[in-house]
Write an enzyme that holds these catalytic residues in place. Sequence first.
Site, PDB file in Angstrom:
ATOM      1  N   ASP A 190     -45.964  38.487 -15.644  1.00 37.87           N
ATOM      2  CA  ASP A 190     -45.129  39.541 -15.059  1.00 37.87           C
ATOM      3  C   ASP A 190     -45.271  40.857 -15.817  1.00 37.87           C
ATOM      4  O   ASP A 190     -45.805  40.907 -16.930  1.00 37.87           O
ATOM      5  CB  ASP A 190     -43.654  39.100 -15.018  1.00 37.87           C
ATOM      6  CG  ASP A 190     -43.207  38.417 -16.311  1.00 37.87           C
ATOM      7  OD1 ASP A 190     -43.810  38.684 -17.365  1.00 37.87           O
ATOM      8  OD2 ASP A 190     -42.255  37.623 -16.275  1.00 37.87           O
ATOM      9  N   ASN A 242     -31.241  31.278 -17.369  1.00 37.19           N
ATOM     10  CA  ASN A 242     -30.830  30.903 -16.011  1.00 37.19           C
ATOM     11  C   ASN A 242     -31.891  30.053 -15.298  1.00 37.19           C
ATOM     12  O   ASN A 242     -31.815  29.844 -14.093  1.00 37.19           O
ATOM     13  CB  ASN A 242     -30.519  32.157 -15.190  1.00 37.19           C
ATOM     14  CG  ASN A 242     -31.730  33.077 -15.024  1.00 37.19           C
ATOM     15  OD1 ASN A 242     -32.842  32.722 -15.430  1.00 37.19           O
ATOM     16  ND2 ASN A 242     -31.534  34.235 -14.428  1.00 37.19           N
ATOM     17  N   HIS A 275     -35.152  30.818 -15.033  1.00 36.74           N
ATOM     18  CA  HIS A 275     -36.280  31.540 -14.412  1.00 36.74           C
ATOM     19  C   HIS A 275     -37.590  31.270 -15.154  1.00 36.74           C
ATOM     20  O   HIS A 275     -37.606  30.975 -16.346  1.00 36.74           O
ATOM     21  CB  HIS A 275     -35.992  33.042 -14.273  1.00 36.74           C
ATOM     22  CG  HIS A 275     -36.072  33.867 -15.521  1.00 36.74           C
ATOM     23  ND1 HIS A 275     -35.274  34.964 -15.743  1.00 36.74           N
ATOM     24  CD2 HIS A 275     -36.858  33.775 -16.622  1.00 36.74           C
ATOM     25  CE1 HIS A 275     -35.579  35.506 -16.901  1.00 36.74           C
ATOM     26  NE2 HIS A 275     -36.522  34.806 -17.458  1.00 36.74           N
ATOM     27  N   GLU A 308     -36.323  34.739 -10.402  1.00 38.33           N
ATOM     28  CA  GLU A 308     -34.914  34.504 -10.685  1.00 38.33           C
ATOM     29  C   GLU A 308     -34.367  33.408  -9.762  1.00 38.33           C
ATOM     30  O   GLU A 308     -35.004  33.062  -8.759  1.00 38.33           O
ATOM     31  CB  GLU A 308     -34.134  35.815 -10.483  1.00 38.33           C
ATOM     32  CG  GLU A 308     -34.581  36.962 -11.390  1.00 38.33           C
ATOM     33  CD  GLU A 308     -34.162  36.791 -12.858  1.00 38.33           C
ATOM     34  OE1 GLU A 308     -33.885  35.655 -13.297  1.00 38.33           O
ATOM     35  OE2 GLU A 308     -34.115  37.809 -13.579  1.00 38.33           O
TER      36      GLU A 308
END
Length: 266
Positions: free
Chosen positions: A67, A137, A139, A144
């Site tokens: 990313d 979380n 990811h 996400e």
Amino acid sequence: MEILILESKDAVAAFGAEIFAEQVRKKPASVLGLATGGSPLALYDKLAALHRNEALSFRDITSFNLDEYFGLSSTDARSYRHYMREHLFSRIDIDESRAHLPACRDDEDPWEKAEAYEAAIREAGGIDLQLLGIGRNGHIGFNEPTSSLASRTRVKTLAEDTMRDNRDWFREGEPQPELAMTMGIGTILEATEILLIATGSHKAPAVRRTIEGPVASVCPASALQLHASVTILLDPDAAAELELTRYYQTTGEHQARLLERWKRPD
Ligand code: GLP
């Protein structure tokens, strides 16, 4: 999934670096999938040391990062290109013209750039070994919670907890990007092998949901259960909420014995 619970954060970095080094020794023109964040830092230190002290060469490597923040130039100090230069590229002999990140400036078409990134991965022959960290979380990359498990490279909005967790990477008063271009979960799952590393107690709930929870887009990393060749390296803190710890240890021992007896040719 092969789950290895190692004695420390340093052991996770050393073992992870050895998996990468082995891949590069076996196939000097490997296509590596790379990651950013705090988790890979010690692993990159070890790869740099292997290059310096044991002449491990990355000269023929092609790499694709997971990313990149959206709208930044490649020289922006906030960019993941900058992070990769600082923590890895400048310390090894990789040819940076073959080190790719899914960058997209403000004046570029994000859909075209995303498609071009996917095409570049395909043209390189696909990713041999993909490194992953994991967000608190769940990811992976910047996929996400609720990202499609079939998603491809695209622009994603960062979740609030991701923004908070990554705040420390930015200087006081420096604007923090809210968007990023990320490989999709479908893209990640096409890598031949995947290595996920996680350390620290703040990762324990996400690690449990990834390994022992249902496959669900609310925990994007749980999609790794669908991949045939995933290794997960954990320190005891990150593994603390797993229920089947004893089983992972036993399967590891059995696996080692089988490998010893039935060695596979490379
Ligand atoms: C970041 C990255 C991920 C990374 C994750 C965990 O935001 N986009 O690729 O794995 O979040 O980060 P860290 O290793 O710093 O905990």
